[in-house]
Enzyme design. Sequence first.
Site, PDB file in Angstrom:
ATOM      1  N   ARG A   1       0.831  -1.215   0.000  1.00 40.81           N
ATOM      2  CA  ARG A   1       0.000   0.000   0.000  1.00 40.81           C
ATOM      3  C   ARG A   1       0.864   1.264   0.000  1.00 40.81           C
ATOM      4  O   ARG A   1       0.551   2.250   0.674  1.00 40.81           O
ATOM      5  CB  ARG A   1      -0.929   0.049   1.218  1.00 40.81           C
ATOM      6  CG  ARG A   1      -2.010  -1.005   1.238  1.00 40.81           C
ATOM      7  CD  ARG A   1      -2.989  -0.816   0.092  1.00 40.81           C
ATOM      8  NE  ARG A   1      -4.166  -1.659   0.239  1.00 40.81           N
ATOM      9  CZ  ARG A   1      -4.225  -2.929  -0.152  1.00 40.81           C
ATOM     10  NH1 ARG A   1      -3.196  -3.502  -0.714  1.00 40.81           N
ATOM     11  NH2 ARG A   1      -5.349  -3.611   0.015  1.00 40.81           N
TER      12      ARG A   1
ATOM     13  N   GLU B   1      -4.702   3.997   6.309  1.00 45.77           N
ATOM     14  CA  GLU B   1      -4.372   3.782   4.905  1.00 45.77           C
ATOM     15  C   GLU B   1      -4.974   4.888   4.052  1.00 45.77           C
ATOM     16  O   GLU B   1      -4.453   5.252   2.997  1.00 45.77           O
ATOM     17  CB  GLU B   1      -4.938   2.414   4.491  1.00 45.77           C
ATOM     18  CG  GLU B   1      -4.332   1.843   3.252  1.00 45.77           C
ATOM     19  CD  GLU B   1      -5.352   1.286   2.305  1.00 45.77           C
ATOM     20  OE1 GLU B   1      -5.477   1.841   1.207  1.00 45.77           O
ATOM     21  OE2 GLU B   1      -6.018   0.301   2.672  1.00 45.77           O
TER      22      GLU B   1
ATOM     23  N   SER C   1     -10.601  -0.567   3.222  1.00 41.92           N
ATOM     24  CA  SER C   1      -9.834  -0.709   4.465  1.00 41.92           C
ATOM     25  C   SER C   1      -9.383   0.663   4.940  1.00 41.92           C
ATOM     26  O   SER C   1      -8.758   1.406   4.180  1.00 41.92           O
ATOM     27  CB  SER C   1      -8.584  -1.560   4.234  1.00 41.92           C
ATOM     28  OG  SER C   1      -8.927  -2.832   3.772  1.00 41.92           O
TER      29      SER C   1
HETATM   30  N1  EPU Z   1     -10.625 -10.522  10.189  1.00 44.44           N
HETATM   31  C1  EPU Z   1     -11.237 -10.587  11.420  1.00 44.44           C
HETATM   32  N2  EPU Z   1     -12.212  -9.681  11.707  1.00 44.44           N
HETATM   33  C2  EPU Z   1     -12.591  -8.723  10.844  1.00 44.44           C
HETATM   34  C3  EPU Z   1     -11.957  -8.640   9.580  1.00 44.44           C
HETATM   35  C4  EPU Z   1     -10.962  -9.553   9.279  1.00 44.44           C
HETATM   36  O1  EPU Z   1     -10.944 -11.436  12.230  1.00 44.44           O
HETATM   37  O2  EPU Z   1     -13.484  -7.939  11.183  1.00 44.44           O
HETATM   38  C5  EPU Z   1      -9.601 -11.509   9.835  1.00 44.44           C
HETATM   39  C6  EPU Z   1     -10.152 -12.484   8.787  1.00 44.44           C
HETATM   40  O3  EPU Z   1     -10.807 -13.545   9.369  1.00 44.44           O
HETATM   41  C7  EPU Z   1      -8.923 -12.934   8.045  1.00 44.44           C
HETATM   42  C8  EPU Z   1      -7.977 -11.762   8.190  1.00 44.44           C
HETATM   43  O4  EPU Z   1      -8.500 -10.906   9.203  1.00 44.44           O
HETATM   44  O5  EPU Z   1      -8.353 -14.046   8.640  1.00 44.44           O
HETATM   45  C9  EPU Z   1      -7.798 -11.023   6.881  1.00 44.44           C
HETATM   46  O6  EPU Z   1      -9.081 -10.559   6.427  1.00 44.44           O
HETATM   47  P1  EPU Z   1      -9.413 -10.312   4.889  1.00 44.44           P
HETATM   48  O7  EPU Z   1      -9.085 -11.520   4.084  1.00 44.44           O
HETATM   49  O8  EPU Z   1     -10.787  -9.767   4.816  1.00 44.44           O
HETATM   50  O9  EPU Z   1      -8.364  -9.233   4.411  1.00 44.44           O
HETATM   51  P2  EPU Z   1      -7.827  -7.917   5.110  1.00 44.44           P
HETATM   52  O10 EPU Z   1      -6.407  -8.170   5.494  1.00 44.44           O
HETATM   53  O11 EPU Z   1      -8.750  -7.435   6.152  1.00 44.44           O
HETATM   54  C10 EPU Z   1      -6.786  -6.976   2.899  1.00 44.44           C
HETATM   55  C11 EPU Z   1      -6.799  -5.672   2.150  1.00 44.44           C
HETATM   56  C12 EPU Z   1      -8.103  -5.519   1.378  1.00 44.44           C
HETATM   57  C13 EPU Z   1      -8.220  -6.679   0.407  1.00 44.44           C
HETATM   58  C14 EPU Z   1      -8.182  -7.986   1.204  1.00 44.44           C
HETATM   59  C15 EPU Z   1      -8.166  -9.204   0.311  1.00 44.44           C
HETATM   60  C16 EPU Z   1      -5.429  -4.176   3.467  1.00 44.44           C
HETATM   61  C17 EPU Z   1      -5.374  -2.970   4.335  1.00 44.44           C
HETATM   62  N3  EPU Z   1      -6.629  -4.569   3.072  1.00 44.44           N
HETATM   63  O12 EPU Z   1      -7.831  -6.891   3.870  1.00 44.44           O
HETATM   64  O13 EPU Z   1      -8.012  -4.312   0.628  1.00 44.44           O
HETATM   65  O14 EPU Z   1      -9.416  -6.595  -0.340  1.00 44.44           O
HETATM   66  O15 EPU Z   1      -6.974  -8.040   1.993  1.00 44.44           O
HETATM   67  O16 EPU Z   1      -6.935  -9.335  -0.298  1.00 44.44           O
HETATM   68  O17 EPU Z   1      -4.382  -4.722   3.125  1.00 44.44           O
HETATM   69  C18 EPU Z   1      -8.515  -1.982   0.701  1.00 44.44           C
HETATM   70  O18 EPU Z   1      -7.307  -1.769   0.677  1.00 44.44           O
HETATM   71  O19 EPU Z   1      -9.342  -1.032   0.711  1.00 44.44           O
HETATM   72  C19 EPU Z   1      -9.010  -3.359   0.740  1.00 44.44           C
HETATM   73  C20 EPU Z   1     -10.306  -3.655   0.850  1.00 44.44           C
END
Ligand code: EPU
Length: 337
Positions: A162, A333, A237
């Site tokens: 990012r 972010e 995010s």
């Molecule tokens: N999780 C929780 N609780 C929550 C949300 C997430 O426990 O409320 C846990 C999930 O269970 C999972 C882990 O956190 O094990 C990761 O969650 P997720 O796969 O939804 O991905 P993320 O790390 O929360 C990142 C990106 C997203 C992107 C997704 C999929 C960042 C800041 N965000 O989210 O990007 O779509 O991975 O690759 O890196 C964005 O940048 O706006 C965005 C949506």
Amino acid sequence: MQENFSLKPYNTFGVEARSRFFTEVNTIDELKEALTFAETQSLQLLFLGGGSNILLTKDFDGLAIRLNLRGISEESIHENEVWVTAKAGENWHEFVMYCLQKNYGGLENLSLIPGNVGTSPMQNIGAYGTEIKDIFVSCEVLDLESFELRTFNLEQCRFGYRDSIFKQEGRGRYVILEVTFKLTQKNHSIKTEYGAIQSELENLGIENPTIQDVSRAVINIRQSKLPNPKEIGNAGSFFKNPTIPLAQFEALKQQFENIQGYPNGEMVKVPAGWLIEQCGWKGKQIGNVASHKLQSLVIINATGNATGKEIFDFSTEIINSVKDKFGIELEREVNII
Ligand code: EPU
């Protein structure tokens, strides 16, 4: 040139903020004209793409320029490689769909990301195992110091998670005008290692997915847990996933045995969504602002009437409670204006 202009329709949080001046530019010449106007009046500048990664916390006392340069062109490099160039004002998802229709591979995991092509290099947008750095060739920018056009290649962009030069020392200096991506015409490399994609493809009953199938799976996953900014104001995010030293992660694991982490050398990336949820924020609303009930990393304008300041203050409370409970400092972010 418009005066005292509402930016509410131009930010996906849907918050009210006025700009002293506003203009929309369709060509480089129009952009230069707007910049000359700003210079003669000594105005600060704010560049708007899709408005999907900014939080406007107050009125803007300057000139907001919406970049509306449009057009897609392509050059076949050899039978398996095509370079596709899109102008900054092209909508990201429509661009991805255009490429998929032509069966060009590489962008499918990035389906349905809000925003425009021109802002994609700023924060090296990424999702489901792909970041734009994986398919990036170059971008053309206007250097606001010299008023000259410049091309940045992959290395010069210094992409990180990012992050890019455009968020660091180049911040405010370059306006991205177009971006060129290197895509495949056949022999696509299908990326399904991200667990959620695999299970969605299974749900869809697909064993040997095409790039279009991967895109469908990504769209389904996003639609199932991320709020559509057209319906509920948000900027995806709100925070980055923090990276902490392995030793700190191991110490936390003693205390919180369910903590998740993705090791990367001596560092571990921890999902911010999990940390925020553990602090009790998931689905919680204060006034007009809430943490999304299905993905706590996303802050929403729950009533549609939130101010940018309210959203900012809400995010500060989240940062404080994660710091208190886990000793980890979350970093925003979204760009705060
Ligand atoms: N999780 C929780 N609780 C929550 C949300 C997430 O426990 O409320 C846990 C999930 O269970 C999972 C882990 O956190 O094990 C990761 O969650 P997720 O796969 O939804 O991905 P993320 O790390 O929360 C990142 C990106 C997203 C992107 C997704 C999929 C960042 C800041 N965000 O989210 O990007 O779509 O991975 O690759 O890196 C964005 O940048 O706006 C965005 C949506």
